[in-house]
Enzyme design. Structure first.
Site, PDB file in Angstrom:
ATOM      1  N   TYR A   1       0.816  -1.213   0.000  1.00  0.00           N
ATOM      2  CA  TYR A   1       0.000   0.000   0.000  1.00  0.00           C
ATOM      3  C   TYR A   1       0.852   1.268   0.000  1.00  0.00           C
ATOM      4  O   TYR A   1       0.328   2.373  -0.003  1.00  0.00           O
ATOM      5  CB  TYR A   1      -0.924   0.025   1.228  1.00  0.00           C
ATOM      6  CG  TYR A   1      -2.073  -0.961   1.163  1.00  0.00           C
ATOM      7  CD1 TYR A   1      -2.111  -1.959   0.201  1.00  0.00           C
ATOM      8  CD2 TYR A   1      -3.128  -0.891   2.062  1.00  0.00           C
ATOM      9  CE1 TYR A   1      -3.150  -2.871   0.144  1.00  0.00           C
ATOM     10  CE2 TYR A   1      -4.181  -1.790   2.011  1.00  0.00           C
ATOM     11  CZ  TYR A   1      -4.186  -2.777   1.053  1.00  0.00           C
ATOM     12  OH  TYR A   1      -5.219  -3.672   0.988  1.00  0.00           O
TER      13      TYR A   1
ATOM     14  N   LYS B   1       3.739 -14.702   3.713  1.00  0.00           N
ATOM     15  CA  LYS B   1       3.711 -15.661   2.618  1.00  0.00           C
ATOM     16  C   LYS B   1       5.181 -15.878   2.260  1.00  0.00           C
ATOM     17  O   LYS B   1       5.636 -15.575   1.160  1.00  0.00           O
ATOM     18  CB  LYS B   1       2.899 -15.054   1.442  1.00  0.00           C
ATOM     19  CG  LYS B   1       2.694 -15.966   0.271  1.00  0.00           C
ATOM     20  CD  LYS B   1       1.651 -17.038   0.491  1.00  0.00           C
ATOM     21  CE  LYS B   1       1.633 -17.982  -0.691  1.00  0.00           C
ATOM     22  NZ  LYS B   1       0.780 -19.149  -0.498  1.00  0.00           N
TER      23      LYS B   1
ATOM     24  N   ASP C   1      -2.503 -17.778   3.263  1.00  0.00           N
ATOM     25  CA  ASP C   1      -3.602 -18.579   2.697  1.00  0.00           C
ATOM     26  C   ASP C   1      -4.093 -19.602   3.724  1.00  0.00           C
ATOM     27  O   ASP C   1      -5.294 -19.786   3.920  1.00  0.00           O
ATOM     28  CB  ASP C   1      -3.206 -19.228   1.361  1.00  0.00           C
ATOM     29  CG  ASP C   1      -1.784 -19.764   1.312  1.00  0.00           C
ATOM     30  OD1 ASP C   1      -1.051 -19.634   2.316  1.00  0.00           O
ATOM     31  OD2 ASP C   1      -1.393 -20.334   0.275  1.00  0.00           O
TER      32      ASP C   1
ATOM     33  N   ASP D   1      -5.385  -6.257   5.847  1.00  0.00           N
ATOM     34  CA  ASP D   1      -6.631  -5.703   5.313  1.00  0.00           C
ATOM     35  C   ASP D   1      -7.596  -6.851   4.992  1.00  0.00           C
ATOM     36  O   ASP D   1      -8.771  -6.857   5.403  1.00  0.00           O
ATOM     37  CB  ASP D   1      -6.305  -4.881   4.053  1.00  0.00           C
ATOM     38  CG  ASP D   1      -7.493  -4.081   3.542  1.00  0.00           C
ATOM     39  OD1 ASP D   1      -8.589  -4.210   4.094  1.00  0.00           O
ATOM     40  OD2 ASP D   1      -7.313  -3.322   2.561  1.00  0.00           O
TER      41      ASP D   1
ATOM     42  N   ASP E   1     -11.290  -8.261   7.107  1.00  0.00           N
ATOM     43  CA  ASP E   1     -12.666  -8.365   6.597  1.00  0.00           C
ATOM     44  C   ASP E   1     -13.203  -9.773   6.897  1.00  0.00           C
ATOM     45  O   ASP E   1     -14.353  -9.953   7.293  1.00  0.00           O
ATOM     46  CB  ASP E   1     -12.735  -8.089   5.086  1.00  0.00           C
ATOM     47  CG  ASP E   1     -13.166  -6.642   4.770  1.00  0.00           C
ATOM     48  OD1 ASP E   1     -12.937  -5.757   5.620  1.00  0.00           O
ATOM     49  OD2 ASP E   1     -13.733  -6.400   3.684  1.00  0.00           O
TER      50      ASP E   1
HETATM   51  C1  LIG Z   1      -9.821   1.445   1.138  1.00  0.00           C
HETATM   52  C2  LIG Z   1      -8.612   0.924   1.864  1.00  0.00           C
HETATM   53  C3  LIG Z   1      -7.508   1.927   1.769  1.00  0.00           C
HETATM   54  C4  LIG Z   1      -8.917   0.725   3.277  1.00  0.00           C
HETATM   55  C5  LIG Z   1      -9.360  -0.618   3.694  1.00  0.00           C
HETATM   56  O1  LIG Z   1      -9.981  -1.410   3.030  1.00  0.00           O
HETATM   57  C6  LIG Z   1      -9.032  -0.935   5.062  1.00  0.00           C
HETATM   58  O2  LIG Z   1      -8.207  -0.256   5.672  1.00  0.00           O
HETATM   59  O3  LIG Z   1      -9.573  -1.922   5.570  1.00  0.00           O
HETATM   60 MG   LIG Z   2     -10.376  -3.219   4.201  1.00  0.00          MG
END
Ligand SMILES: CC(C)CC(=O)C(=O)O
Ligand SMILES: [Mg+2]
Ligand SMILES: NC(=O)C1=CN([C@@H]2O[C@H](COP(=O)(O)OP(=O)(O)OC[C@H]3O[C@@H](n4cnc5c(N)ncnc54)[C@H](O)[C@@H]3O)[C@@H](O)[C@H]2O)C=CC1
Length: 354
Positions: free
Chosen positions: A140, A191, A224, A248, A252
């Site tokens: 990033y 990884k 993974d 990140d 999620d």
């Molecule tokens: C849009 C990204 C920069 C941010 C993201 O998905 C996150 O930090 O979880």
């Molecule tokens: Mg995110």
């Protein structure tokens, strides 16, 4: 003595303003009668602002935000792929810029399955872990570009940046966190079988810091495989430390197993205190449900609780978490509006200890 906390509020786009309104209401309620006073400044930033003015993050506004004690952030961005936003890249030009410029190198993302909350997993077992995601480096970092763009010979690079300095400070933070938790376990995720260069640097540093912490059980998972364990046996996790991209994605997934992305909170922490830390739900601006009071504000409310912890108001933070726990336990499957959930959390706030 009354302590004034200067809070920069960036509600953002989509459901951001809806969930931040509830987090702010809960903050006002939990701090009432205590010795902290919030002095808020709202900054209207995000995709909507860009579409209206062409501005993403003017320097003067960033400088003004830097003068605050903390930042409460909703979410930014429009409908994924909206061509009008391509040039601005709000996520990078605003959100990542704040994280990078304010040196938010610890991206703290707790995941717990509260009683009464249904997980996507049939039999989740104990779910109570924290992901420490590196916040300023990795893929990033913005080190890349395109050659011969728009031609058949186009080449794109997105180079993952990993510095020993950046890795060591986040790894040390994760070990300190693990040391303070009862299970004293740390899993580092990468990884290394394929990303051999950055993997070797991460491994060298994790092993060096681990040698200073014999009390902590350390293990390693390829990212993974980590996704498999996260859905098959999340109880094996206590503290996870990983890079920006893996963190990140894993968080999620963690949000989903912890009862939904609407419950997943985070803090972008600058542990040194040089810059204000920033607290935000893990989710995005959710254009598919925006403006309909369908968003769950719990993630934003729990992010505000992490902010209270960070500012030293641990008791108030715990009162917010306790109210969220009580609300989630009482909620059942009932569908409620964003504002109803905010009000219900406030109604569950335990009284301030005398
Ligand atoms: C849009 C990204 C920069 C941010 C993201 O998905 C996150 O930090 O979880
Ligand atoms: Mg995110
Ligand atoms: N921190 C930030 O500001 C982030 C911004 N984004 C941006 O947000 C926009 C939408 O991105 P998506 O990939 O769709 O991710 P998203 O997280 O906004 O939405 C994914 C799914 O989760 C649901 N959802 C999200 N938050 C919810 C909540 N509080 N309550 C109930 N349901 C919720 C949405 O309705 C959608 O179905 C994009 O422009 C993206 O770049 C994405 C992630 C983080």
């Amino acid at each position: 003595m009354t302590r004034t906390i200067k809070l920069a509020v960036i509600p953002g786009d989509g459901i951001g303003p809806e969930v931040i309104a509830e987090a702010n209401r809960v903050l006002d309620a939990v701090l009432a009668g205590g010795d902290a006073v919030l002095e808020r400044t709202e900054f209207s930033l995000g995709a909507e602002r860009y579409l209206a003015t062409g501005e993403t993050l003017p320097e003067a506004e960033q400088a003004a935000i830097a003068e605050h004690d903390a930042i409460l952030f909703g979410a930014v961005g429009g409908v994924p792929g909206d061509p009008r936003l391509k040039a601005a890249n709000i996520e990078r030009g605003l959100l990542l810029k704040l994280r990078f410029d304010f040196d938010h190198y610890v991206n703290l993302r707790p995941c717990a399955l509260y009683p009464g909350v249904e997980s996507t997993l049939k039999d989740p077992g104990e779910v109570d872990f924290v992901v420490v995601r590196e916040g300023t480096e990795g893929p990033y970092a913005g080190n890349g570009g395109r050659l011969r763009a728009g031609t058949a010979a186009e080449v794109a690079t997105e180079v993952s940046v990993n510095t020993a300095y950046g890795i060591e400070r986040v790894v040390r933070h994760a070990f300190s966190l693990a040391a303070a938790r009862p299970r004293k376990k740390l899993t580092w995720v990468h990884k290394t079988n394929v990303l051999v260069h950055s993997g070797a640097t991460w491994q060298r540093i994790v092993e060096a810091v681990a040698a200073e912490h014999p009390e902590i059980a350390v293990d390693y998972l390829h990212v993974d495989a980590a996704t498999i364990f996260m859905v098959q046996d999340p109880s094996r996790f206590d503290v996870i430390v990983t890079d920006n991209l893996f963190g990140d994605i894993l968080t999620d997934l963690a949000g989903a197993i912890g009862g939904g992305i609407g419950l997943a909170a985070s803090g972008n922490i600058n542990p040194d205190g040089t810059f204000p830390s920033m607290f935000e739900p893990v989710h995005g601006s959710a254009p598919d449900i925006a403006g309909q009071q369908l968003a769950d504000p719990t993630a934003a409310i729990l992010s505000a609780a992490i902010m209270l912890d960070h500012l030293g108001f641990d008791g108030d933070a715990e009162r917010v978490r306790s109210a969220v726990r009580a609300d989630l336990a009482a909620r059942g499957g009932a569908k409620r509006s964003t504002a109803d959930i905010g009000a219900a959390v406030i109604a569950q706030l335990p009284p301030r200890a005398a």
